[in-house]
Design a protein around this motif. Structure first.
Motif, PDB file in Angstrom:
ATOM      1  N   GLN A   1      10.019  -5.819 -13.501  1.00  0.00           N
ATOM      2  CA  GLN A   1       8.675  -6.170 -13.026  1.00  0.00           C
ATOM      3  C   GLN A   1       8.643  -6.259 -11.509  1.00  0.00           C
ATOM      4  N   SER A   2       9.676  -6.831 -10.918  1.00  0.00           N
ATOM      5  CA  SER A   2       9.752  -6.936  -9.465  1.00  0.00           C
ATOM      6  C   SER A   2       9.763  -5.554  -8.814  1.00  0.00           C
ATOM      7  N   LEU A   3      10.514  -4.634  -9.390  1.00  0.00           N
ATOM      8  CA  LEU A   3      10.550  -3.278  -8.849  1.00  0.00           C
ATOM      9  C   LEU A   3       9.206  -2.572  -8.997  1.00  0.00           C
ATOM     10  N   GLN A   4       8.508  -2.810 -10.093  1.00  0.00           N
ATOM     11  CA  GLN A   4       7.190  -2.205 -10.299  1.00  0.00           C
ATOM     12  C   GLN A   4       6.200  -2.704  -9.245  1.00  0.00           C
ATOM     13  N   VAL A   5       6.232  -4.007  -8.967  1.00  0.00           N
ATOM     14  CA  VAL A   5       5.346  -4.576  -7.945  1.00  0.00           C
ATOM     15  C   VAL A   5       5.648  -3.949  -6.587  1.00  0.00           C
ATOM     16  N   LYS A   6       6.929  -3.790  -6.281  1.00  0.00           N
ATOM     17  CA  LYS A   6       7.303  -3.198  -4.997  1.00  0.00           C
ATOM     18  C   LYS A   6       6.875  -1.737  -4.905  1.00  0.00           C
ATOM     19  N   LYS A   7       7.014  -0.980  -5.994  1.00  0.00           N
ATOM     20  CA  LYS A   7       6.567   0.410  -6.003  1.00  0.00           C
ATOM     21  C   LYS A   7       5.071   0.504  -5.749  1.00  0.00           C
ATOM     22  N   GLU A   8       4.302  -0.398  -6.370  1.00  0.00           N
ATOM     23  CA  GLU A   8       2.852  -0.379  -6.180  1.00  0.00           C
ATOM     24  C   GLU A   8       2.484  -0.724  -4.741  1.00  0.00           C
ATOM     25  N   ARG A   9       3.194  -1.688  -4.147  1.00  0.00           N
ATOM     26  CA  ARG A   9       2.912  -2.054  -2.750  1.00  0.00           C
ATOM     27  C   ARG A   9       3.266  -0.904  -1.803  1.00  0.00           C
ATOM     28  N   VAL A  10       4.353  -0.201  -2.076  1.00  0.00           N
ATOM     29  CA  VAL A  10       4.713   0.962  -1.244  1.00  0.00           C
ATOM     30  C   VAL A  10       3.610   2.007  -1.324  1.00  0.00           C
ATOM     31  N   SER A  11       3.094   2.261  -2.526  1.00  0.00           N
ATOM     32  CA  SER A  11       2.001   3.229  -2.677  1.00  0.00           C
ATOM     33  C   SER A  11       0.749   2.752  -1.952  1.00  0.00           C
ATOM     34  N   ALA A  12       0.506   1.445  -1.941  1.00  0.00           N
ATOM     35  CA  ALA A  12      -0.645   0.908  -1.222  1.00  0.00           C
ATOM     36  C   ALA A  12      -0.479   1.101   0.286  1.00  0.00           C
TER      37      ALA A  12
ATOM     38  N   ARG B   1     -10.411   7.437  -2.074  1.00  0.00           N
ATOM     39  CA  ARG B   1      -9.604   7.047  -3.241  1.00  0.00           C
ATOM     40  C   ARG B   1      -8.368   7.921  -3.291  1.00  0.00           C
ATOM     41  N   ARG B   2      -7.343   7.355  -3.894  1.00  0.00           N
ATOM     42  CA  ARG B   2      -6.085   8.073  -4.103  1.00  0.00           C
ATOM     43  C   ARG B   2      -5.477   7.574  -5.400  1.00  0.00           C
ATOM     44  N   SER B   3      -4.988   8.469  -6.216  1.00  0.00           N
ATOM     45  CA  SER B   3      -4.383   8.095  -7.488  1.00  0.00           C
ATOM     46  C   SER B   3      -2.886   8.393  -7.447  1.00  0.00           C
ATOM     47  N   VAL B   4      -2.086   7.389  -7.801  1.00  0.00           N
ATOM     48  CA  VAL B   4      -0.638   7.537  -7.837  1.00  0.00           C
ATOM     49  C   VAL B   4      -0.138   6.938  -9.150  1.00  0.00           C
ATOM     50  N   ASN B   5       0.490   7.770  -9.974  1.00  0.00           N
ATOM     51  CA  ASN B   5       1.059   7.311 -11.255  1.00  0.00           C
ATOM     52  C   ASN B   5       0.045   6.567 -12.123  1.00  0.00           C
ATOM     53  N   GLY B   6      -1.176   7.042 -12.130  1.00  0.00           N
ATOM     54  CA  GLY B   6      -2.205   6.447 -12.974  1.00  0.00           C
ATOM     55  C   GLY B   6      -2.903   5.236 -12.377  1.00  0.00           C
ATOM     56  N   ILE B   7      -2.520   4.813 -11.183  1.00  0.00           N
ATOM     57  CA  ILE B   7      -3.166   3.684 -10.512  1.00  0.00           C
ATOM     58  C   ILE B   7      -4.064   4.241  -9.413  1.00  0.00           C
ATOM     59  N   VAL B   8      -5.310   3.800  -9.405  1.00  0.00           N
ATOM     60  CA  VAL B   8      -6.264   4.271  -8.402  1.00  0.00           C
ATOM     61  C   VAL B   8      -6.284   3.285  -7.241  1.00  0.00           C
ATOM     62  N   TYR B   9      -5.992   3.797  -6.065  1.00  0.00           N
ATOM     63  CA  TYR B   9      -6.010   3.007  -4.833  1.00  0.00           C
ATOM     64  C   TYR B   9      -7.281   3.386  -4.078  1.00  0.00           C
ATOM     65  N   SER B  10      -8.185   2.422  -3.902  1.00  0.00           N
ATOM     66  CA  SER B  10      -9.432   2.663  -3.175  1.00  0.00           C
ATOM     67  C   SER B  10      -9.308   2.038  -1.791  1.00  0.00           C
ATOM     68  N   TRP B  11      -9.630   2.806  -0.768  1.00  0.00           N
ATOM     69  CA  TRP B  11      -9.557   2.272   0.576  1.00  0.00           C
ATOM     70  C   TRP B  11     -10.926   2.302   1.234  1.00  0.00           C
ATOM     71  N   GLU B  12     -11.114   1.371   2.154  1.00  0.00           N
ATOM     72  CA  GLU B  12     -12.384   1.275   2.867  1.00  0.00           C
ATOM     73  C   GLU B  12     -12.136   0.697   4.252  1.00  0.00           C
ATOM     74  N   MET B  13     -12.837   1.244   5.220  1.00  0.00           N
ATOM     75  CA  MET B  13     -12.762   0.753   6.591  1.00  0.00           C
ATOM     76  C   MET B  13     -14.007  -0.063   6.867  1.00  0.00           C
ATOM     77  N   ALA B  14     -13.848  -1.366   6.991  1.00  0.00           N
ATOM     78  CA  ALA B  14     -14.958  -2.258   7.358  1.00  0.00           C
ATOM     79  C   ALA B  14     -14.525  -2.945   8.658  1.00  0.00           C
ATOM     80  N   ASP B  15     -14.250  -4.234   8.608  1.00  0.00           N
ATOM     81  CA  ASP B  15     -13.696  -4.916   9.775  1.00  0.00           C
ATOM     82  C   ASP B  15     -12.248  -4.491  10.000  1.00  0.00           C
TER      83      ASP B  15
END
Length: 87
Positions: A23-34, A54-68
């Motif tokens: 689980q720890s490795l999965q969390v780290k992989k997701e943060r690296v993708s973020a 938007r960007r999809s990596v391994n079935g996880i959708v990462y949505s990004w937005e530039m506000a502040d």
């Protein structure tokens, strides 16, 4: 019988530790993708001027937005919403 008991003791104690590491490795992989998504978003903003994407990596959708600041939102493997922003 004693050897079977020892096998149960060994695997009974190693299995929870292995799951925790997995689980720890999965969390780290997701943060690296973020973080990679933040980098790709910064390049996209610089080249095209887009303010969201938007960007999809391994079935996880990462949505990004530039506000502040530049932020990435995604749902982790447990289904909890995570947000990572650049500083």
């Amino acid at each position: 019988m004693v050897s079977l008991f020892m096998v149960f003791i060994i695997f009974g104690s190693l299995l929870p530790a292995m799951l925790s590491v997995q689980q720890s490795l999965q969390v780290k992989k997701e943060r690296v993708s973020a973080f990679e998504t933040l980098h790709e978003a910064a390049r996209e903003i610089h080249s095209t001027g887009a303010l969201r994407g938007r960007r999809s990596v391994n079935g996880i959708v990462y949505s990004w937005e530039m506000a502040d600041s530049l932020c990435v939102d995604y749902a982790d493997f447990r289904g909890q919403q995570e947000r990572l922003c650049s500083e």
